[in-house]
Scaffold this active site. Structure first.
Site, PDB file in Angstrom:
ATOM      1  N   SER A 267      79.616  54.763  53.803  1.00 17.18           N
ATOM      2  CA  SER A 267      77.500  54.874  53.586  1.00 17.18           C
ATOM      3  C   SER A 267      76.656  54.914  54.973  1.00 17.18           C
ATOM      4  O   SER A 267      76.269  55.047  55.062  1.00 17.18           O
ATOM      5  CB  SER A 267      77.267  55.311  52.237  1.00 17.18           C
TER       6      SER A 267
ATOM      7  N   LYS B 242      66.293  52.935  53.628  1.00 13.85           N
ATOM      8  CA  LYS B 242      66.477  54.463  52.830  1.00 13.85           C
ATOM      9  C   LYS B 242      66.153  54.017  52.038  1.00 13.85           C
ATOM     10  O   LYS B 242      65.557  53.076  51.512  1.00 13.85           O
ATOM     11  CB  LYS B 242      68.759  53.753  52.351  1.00 13.85           C
TER      12      LYS B 242
ATOM     13  N   SER C  60      76.209  58.391  52.664  1.00 15.08           N
ATOM     14  CA  SER C  60      74.835  59.002  52.153  1.00 15.08           C
ATOM     15  C   SER C  60      73.619  58.364  53.114  1.00 15.08           C
ATOM     16  O   SER C  60      72.277  58.826  52.840  1.00 15.08           O
ATOM     17  CB  SER C  60      75.052  57.907  50.984  1.00 15.08           C
TER      18      SER C  60
END
Lengths: 95, 521
Positions: free
Chosen positions: B211, B79, B187
């Site tokens: 998330s 990420k 997210s």
């Protein structure tokens, strides 16, 4: 509680975010929607309840008071938009 | 199976050790898959092909020498929130334009030390603020899952591997795919999409309000947010420091256990990192759950929840009961206040954390007539709408005269939310079972969500309590809804009892089967 346009502009300045008149108007509506949503917290009886300071009970770790790091000036300024000999360059702050 | 990208981490690990495949081969397979799929799915914001090949080569050398680490030669996606030395790290924000850190996050350093291979950086909501991956500066990520119409054809024998779906009874369901593009959740939308679409073997992710778990549920993948303090936050771009935790998204429960073991550590560089050994999570997989006490919280039955989700929850209860668990009804009375309290605490912490983006030390700078104007213009141009909204809320609730009414009240409510869980665990409950999300994946640019920020926030209604209480939570795929979209169940455990989550999630996985999208991209 709700915010008016003037408050939104003041908060934007506190947050150092430039806002246009149009931005500020839109944000006023959005912020009031969120503040309206969080309003329900007032119905909770919190008498005698301590505010949370640490989610897991843990002792603050302490390091030995010795130098373990340093001499990285080049690394520290490497990503800056403007530098001069390991200094960050900014617009003039004192007349 | 011929396609190397379809191997789970545990399968690839075995084949790599047995020299059936090489790290270079599996890395190349993923790089080709990314090259083909990424223009459509937008899961990666940077692909580090050369670095991946170098790392794979080094892995092959270690495998030959018999010095393989726990993740030797396993290609992973990272990420964009994790600092990776010399590589694009921007939290998918314009304000961090061009930022390439001179250091490595502890979590990623742990993965590389175990031999993992980095494929690239994954798309995400800007600064991890969002539930649809639409706030990214790099554009939305597309979910590899699409809605479909379902026609069931009963097959005489179990049939697999032709792109169709297999259900436990040997019935093959033919699906006609809809063209509408769906969000992967957020997210960690890039992480979830990449794992589900076979663009990495597993991915790192982070979870501040849901998330990891919400995108995992939206993509039929497994995601675990460990206990606060289990993974170091050092080198992870901060959003809300008292809530942020890193964790993996993987294709099955075992892979998630393998990844978490490598990601977790005690780190002197993070004062909230816990000093306790990391257990061998994989070892508990397959252990019976007979006699385990599973709590079902009545407050998670919310108005307007789709019937499919209620039905799935009941199925989950039945599976655990069949496996010998004792099901008990529990109450977590402050559940409904978790989301509003979160929308004070998280923006307050974010407004403080994001004060550092000022155009001086890194990233974007927009010139102004003086330093204040430079700050204001830089931040106006660098942050997207959602991030600005949260900074504004945070600044407001922390400003003079409002601190007690908002922030202090929210932190007191947070104590009560945590106490709810403590009471339930003290009464002997081992694990709590809930739905992971109140809906399946929704459409890109959904009008309802776009017009009202609070609607988007409601996505996290079942996950956010866990962050507020610092507990571990796992989302495990448990079925498909009527439109063929994956749905997840969430298990919540005691602090640092991730083992029970893996053990129980595996029971659900065994009963529910595994789910993968039909390839259209």
């Amino acid at each position: 509680m709700s915010v008016d346009l003037q408050t939104v502009k003041r908060v934007a300045h506190l947050a150092r975010i430039a806002v246009s008149e149009e931005d500020a108007e839109r944000m006023t509506g959005e912020l009031n929607a969120i503040l309206g949503f969080v309003e329900q917290l007032n119905e909770v009886d919190v008498a005698g309840v301590e505010p949370m300071t640490s989610v897991t009970p843990m002792e603050m770790k302490k390091r030995q008071d010795v130098v373990t790091d340093g001499s990285k000036a080049t690394d520290i300024v490497a990503n800056a938009p403007a530098t001069d000999e390991n200094f960050f360059l900014v617009p003039k702050v004192v007349e | 199976m011929s396609d190397l990208t379809h191997l789970t981490i545990s399968e690839a690990r075995a084949k790599l050790r047995d020299k059936e495949i090489t790290a270079a081969e599996i890395t190349d397979a993923y790089l080709s898959a990314i090259e083909r799929a990424n223009p459509v799915l937008n899961a990666y914001v940077t692909v580090t092909a050369d670095k991946a090949r170098d790392m794979a080569k080094a892995s092959d050398a270690r495998l030959t020498r018999g010095e393989a680490g726990a993740l030797e030669g396993i290609p992973l996606g990272i990420k964009d929130l994790f600092a990776t030395e010399g590589i694009h790290t921007q939290a998918c924000s314009h304000v961090l334009d061009g930022f390439k850190p001179r250091y490595e996050s502890t979590v990623t350093a742990n993965l590389w030390a175990d031999g993992a291979v980095m494929l690239g950086k994954l798309n995400m909501d800007e600064f991890a603020m969002g539930s649809s991956n639409e706030t990214s500066y790099y554009g939305p990520v597309i979910n590899p899952w699409r809605r479909s119409r379902l026609d069931t054809v009963v097959m005489p024998t179990t049939h697999q591997g032709d792109g169709g779906f297999v259900s436990a009874g040997g019935a093959r369901t033919a699906r006609t795919l809809d063209n509408a593009q769906l969000v992967p959740g957020g997210s960690s939308g890039g992480s979830a999409s990449a794992v589900a679409a076979f663009l990495c073997a597993g991915a790192t992710a982070t979870d501040t309000g849901g998330s990891i778990r919400q995108p995992a549920a939206f993509t039929g993948t497994v995601g675990i947010k460990p206990t606060y303090g289990r993974c170091s936050r050092w080198g992870v771009v901060a959003f809300a420091s008292s809530l942020d935790q890193a964790g993996p998204i993987a294709r099955d429960v075992r892979d998630a256990a393998i990844l978490l073991k490598s990601m977790a550590s005690s780190d002197p560089k993070d004062t909230t990192s816990v000093d306790r050994p990391v257990p061998d999570y994989e070892a508990v997989i397959g252990r019976p759950i007979k006699g385990m006490k599973v709590g079902i919280p009545k407050e998670y039955r919310v108005d307007g929840m789709p019937e499919d989700i209620e039905a799935l929850w009941q199925k989950g209860i039945a599976w655990l009961k069949d496996a010998g668990a004792e099901i008990v009804d529990i109450s977590l009375p402050h559940t409904k206040y978790a989301l509003p309290a979160y929308y004070i605490v998280a923006p307050a912490e974010a407004s403080s954390n994001l004060a550092r983006y000022d155009g001086v030390r890194y990233g974007l700078r927009v010139p102004g007539k003086d330093i204040v104007e430079m700050y204001e213009k830089t931040r106006a141009a660098g942050f997207g709408r959602e991030v600005k909204r949260r900074i504004m809320i945070g600044t407001y609730v922390l400003s003079a005269g409002y601190y007690d009414a908002y922030y202090l009240q929210a932190q007191k409510v947070r104590t009560l939310i945590k106490r709810d869980f403590e009471n339930v665990f003290a009464a002997g409950v081992d694990v709590i079972l809930t739905p992971a999300t109140p809906s399946a994946a929704f459409g890109i640019a959904d009008e309802d969500m776009a017009s009202d920020p609070v609607k988007m926030y409601l996505n996290d209604i079942f996950t956010v309590t866990v962050n507020m209480a610092g507990l571990p939570g796992i989302s495990v795929p448990a079925g498909l809804d009527g439109k063929g979209l994956p749905l997840g169940l969430q298990l919540i455990g005691r602090p640092f009892d991730e083992e029970t989550l893996f053990q129980t999630a595996h029971v659900i996985e065994q009963a529910a089967g595994r789910f993968q999208p039909e390839k259209w991209w």
